[in-house]
Scaffold this motif. Structure first.
Motif, PDB file in Angstrom:
ATOM      1  N   ARG A  80       4.421 -21.695 -27.863  1.00  0.00           N
ATOM      2  CA  ARG A  80       4.695 -20.591 -29.323  1.00  0.00           C
ATOM      3  C   ARG A  80       4.679 -19.131 -29.208  1.00  0.00           C
ATOM      4  O   ARG A  80       5.030 -18.478 -29.947  1.00  0.00           O
ATOM      5  N   ARG A  81       4.799 -18.528 -28.058  1.00  0.00           N
ATOM      6  CA  ARG A  81       4.887 -17.263 -27.645  1.00  0.00           C
ATOM      7  C   ARG A  81       6.118 -16.805 -28.038  1.00  0.00           C
ATOM      8  O   ARG A  81       7.099 -16.230 -28.356  1.00  0.00           O
TER       9      ARG A  81
ATOM     10  N   THR B  24       6.587 -26.811 -36.843  1.00  0.00           N
ATOM     11  CA  THR B  24       5.593 -27.489 -35.931  1.00  0.00           C
ATOM     12  C   THR B  24       5.649 -28.550 -35.069  1.00  0.00           C
ATOM     13  O   THR B  24       7.170 -29.275 -35.302  1.00  0.00           O
ATOM     14  N   ASP B  25       5.717 -28.426 -33.882  1.00  0.00           N
ATOM     15  CA  ASP B  25       5.531 -29.563 -32.831  1.00  0.00           C
ATOM     16  C   ASP B  25       5.092 -30.912 -33.360  1.00  0.00           C
ATOM     17  O   ASP B  25       4.698 -30.785 -34.329  1.00  0.00           O
TER      18      ASP B  25
ATOM     19  N   ALA C   6       1.572 -22.920 -25.407  1.00  0.00           N
ATOM     20  CA  ALA C   6       1.181 -21.666 -25.549  1.00  0.00           C
ATOM     21  C   ALA C   6       2.161 -20.856 -25.990  1.00  0.00           C
ATOM     22  O   ALA C   6       2.686 -19.932 -25.946  1.00  0.00           O
TER      23      ALA C   6
ATOM     24  N   VAL D 270       3.584 -20.915 -36.948  1.00  0.00           N
ATOM     25  CA  VAL D 270       4.314 -22.302 -35.824  1.00  0.00           C
ATOM     26  C   VAL D 270       2.741 -22.627 -34.912  1.00  0.00           C
ATOM     27  O   VAL D 270       1.579 -22.406 -34.614  1.00  0.00           O
ATOM     28  N   VAL D 271       3.162 -24.044 -34.997  1.00  0.00           N
ATOM     29  CA  VAL D 271       1.883 -25.285 -34.876  1.00  0.00           C
ATOM     30  C   VAL D 271       2.710 -25.895 -33.428  1.00  0.00           C
ATOM     31  O   VAL D 271       3.601 -26.663 -33.955  1.00  0.00           O
ATOM     32  N   ASP D 272       2.330 -25.259 -32.227  1.00  0.00           N
ATOM     33  CA  ASP D 272       2.354 -26.029 -31.145  1.00  0.00           C
ATOM     34  C   ASP D 272       0.955 -26.065 -30.012  1.00  0.00           C
ATOM     35  O   ASP D 272       0.365 -25.614 -30.319  1.00  0.00           O
ATOM     36  N   ASN D 273       1.142 -27.142 -29.018  1.00  0.00           N
ATOM     37  CA  ASN D 273      -0.252 -26.976 -27.939  1.00  0.00           C
ATOM     38  C   ASN D 273       0.105 -26.089 -26.876  1.00  0.00           C
ATOM     39  O   ASN D 273      -0.676 -26.461 -26.204  1.00  0.00           O
TER      40      ASN D 273
ATOM     41  N   GLN E 220       0.080 -18.217 -35.324  1.00  0.00           N
ATOM     42  CA  GLN E 220       0.363 -19.368 -34.483  1.00  0.00           C
ATOM     43  C   GLN E 220      -1.427 -20.313 -34.918  1.00  0.00           C
ATOM     44  O   GLN E 220      -2.096 -19.805 -35.406  1.00  0.00           O
TER      45      GLN E 220
ATOM     46  N   GLU F 258       7.121 -17.608 -31.588  1.00  0.00           N
ATOM     47  CA  GLU F 258       6.557 -16.151 -32.313  1.00  0.00           C
ATOM     48  C   GLU F 258       7.555 -14.489 -31.439  1.00  0.00           C
ATOM     49  O   GLU F 258       8.425 -14.321 -32.901  1.00  0.00           O
TER      50      GLU F 258
ATOM     51  N   ALA G 274      -2.867 -23.881 -32.901  1.00  0.00           N
ATOM     52  CA  ALA G 274      -2.498 -24.845 -31.703  1.00  0.00           C
ATOM     53  C   ALA G 274      -2.298 -26.675 -31.800  1.00  0.00           C
ATOM     54  O   ALA G 274      -1.867 -27.259 -30.902  1.00  0.00           O
TER      55      ALA G 274
END
Ligand SMILES: Nc1ncnc2c1ncn2[C@@H]1O[C@H](COP(=O)(O)OP(=O)(O)OP(=O)(O)O)[C@@H](O)[C@H]1O
Ligand SMILES: [Mg+2]
Length: 459
Positions: A16-17, A53-54, A13, A8-11, A32, A20, A34
């Motif tokens: 992402r949580r 991904t974002d 947090a 999972v790619v996202d700035n 994860q 996940e 960032a």
């Protein structure tokens, strides 16, 4: 679906949580990153089965990540997430090879569906690639590299381009129809490949099937009909199970082959046809001639090149290749990963005499794939008669020893609930708490298991 590794790619947090948690609930392993840069550092070839991904991130954004992956020849499926209003970016991502895109804000269901779809598509693409690969597994549509098959390929390569008739002899399921089709393809003839099974068509209809009929030729002949010979003109006529053709018709067929013209049933005009004939039988043709079932003169005419198709038991060395091929074929059909075969199961297959030849093997692999829910086909997934010495292991689920039922309380619901709860606990124990494996044991979906675990307060 078996456990997959997802990145999972996202700035953000928090985002992402959330992702996940829900992906883990589906039974997957989740890592994860960032931003794109961090993700690239984590993705070696084969490290992940899927990337989510974002698009807008500092350092390296989603498009940049996707481009870098494709440049590195990494074809891991990538799902991009984008905010409403930036749909153009999502489309741009699809153009550089994203598997799918999701618009924010989204329901978890949307993510789950997209993930499942991307993973399934990946299996399908992988199997497709396997089936198309030009590794030396055989020739054309044939699988087999054994000496008898090599000899067959050589003979077909030689005989196919000529116009001479070919007579194919072989037990049931050896691949006679495959041979006939291969001859047609390799012949370069531009017309159609037209098969006719002389055993499957009632004798009284066979003549009109072969030569066609004119309107009014017999009751039911309401209009002119073109026959298979005319249809195959310029191509190849495949006379399957030729010994089942009635003798008078055999005489007519011989005349057609000699003169190159057909006459429709009930008609009197002769139509020229340009035929290449391939015939097949699973009997001994000489015996059929001696018994008066197959006309000697027709046999001579058809038997210019005789092709004997090898029996599977005479080319056991091809069995692993064939099994592998059929496993991948059915994996593709069932949209699931291809299971492997245990050494014992393969040994059983290699020892069996295969009276039904390749067709029997193919059916058996298909059946094993239906029975096998894990990633290994074992002896237990094969019919018991294949290994008579084996004591048949019947897998009875351990009966959940219930406390004596309180006979004053016969309400079904609570008892069923209790039984369900216990079976779930047992399945989870047996699966080492892996939910997707437990769901398979219970033969329910992971989603259903998830709800039931919550309902029974088991998590
Ligand atoms: N060498 C081979 N490689 C891959 N598949 C094969 C091979 N030989 C046979 N098959 C497959 O096995 C099945 C049976 O083949 P086919 O129908 O050609 O047999 P047949 O000899 O015509 O049998 P029958 O006498 O019962 O009509 C088909 O699905 C075919 O694709
Ligand atoms: Mg056949």
């Amino acid at each position: 679906m078996t456990t997959k590794r997802i990145l999972v790619v996202d700035n953000e947090a928090k985002m992402r949580r959330i992702l996940e948690l829900s992906l883990k609930a589906m039974g997957h392993e989740v890592a994860q990153a960032a931003d794109g840069q961090e993700a690239l550092g984590m993705i070696d070839a084969g490290a992940f089965d899927l990337v989510l991904t974002d698009l807008r991130m500092p350092r390296l954004d989603g498009i940049g990540l996707l481009t870098a992956l494709r440049d590195a020849d990494n074809d891991v499926p990538v799902i991009v997430m984008t905010a409403y209003g930036t749909i153009e970016t999502a489309v741009a991502a699809m153009k550089v090879g994203a598997a799918d895109y999701i618009i924010r804000p989204f329901e978890m269901e949307t993510i789950e569906m997209a993930v499942t779809r991307a993973l399934t598509m990946q299996v399908v693409q992988r199997e497709n690639r396997f089936l198309k690969e030009e590794v030396s597994r055989g020739w054309g549509d044939f699988i087999g590299t054994s000496a008898p098959m090599q000899a067959l390929y050589d003979l077909l390569r030689q005989a196919a381009p000529a116009r001479s008739s070919i007579f194919i002899v072989g037990e049931t399921g050896t691949g006679k129809e495959l041979v006939a089709r291969a001859v047609h393809v390799a012949s370069g003839r531009r017309g159609l490949f037209v098969p006719i099974n002389c055993a499957a068509i009632p004798a009284e209809l066979l003549e009109s099937e072969l030569f066609g009929h004119v309107k009014g030729a017999f009751t039911g002949a309401v209009r002119d009909r073109i026959g298979k010979c005319e249809l195959a003109s310029g191509g190849t006529l495949f006379l399957d199970e030729i010994t089942e053709m009635p003798a008078p018709l055999q005489a007519k067929l011989l005349r057609v082959l000699q003169e190159g013209v057909i006459e429709k049933v009930g008609g009197n005009a002769a139509t020229p046809v340009d035929l290449r004939v391939v015939a097949a039988t699973n009997r001994d043709p000489q015996q059929s001639v001696d018994a008066g079932v197959l006309r000697r003169d027709l046999y001579f005419r058809l038997n210019v090149v005789r092709v004997d198709v090898p029996l599977l038991r005479d080319r056991r060395g091809d069995i692993p290749l064939l099994v592998d091929y059929f496993v991948h074929k059915y994996a593709l059909e069932l949209s699931r990963p291809a299971p492997t075969l245990s050494p014992e199961a393969l040994a059983v297959l290699e020892a069996y005499p295969w009276p039904g030849n390749v067709r029997e093997l193919e059916n058996l692999v298909e059946r094993a794939m239906v029975l096998c829910r894990g990633d290994t086909i074992t002896v237990d997934h094969l019919p018991a008669e294949l290994a008579p010495s084996r004591t048949v292991a019947v897998s009875v689920p351990p009966s959940p020893t219930s406390p004596p039922v309180d006979t004053d309380d016969l309400a079904l619901r609570p008892h069923i609930d209790e039984l369900e709860r216990r079976l779930i606990v047992q399945a989870l124990e047996k699966a080492g708490q892996n939910k997707s494996a437990a769901a398979r044991l219970l033969e329910i979906s992971e989603r259903a298991l998830w709800y039931k675990i919550k309902r029974h307060g088991l998590s």
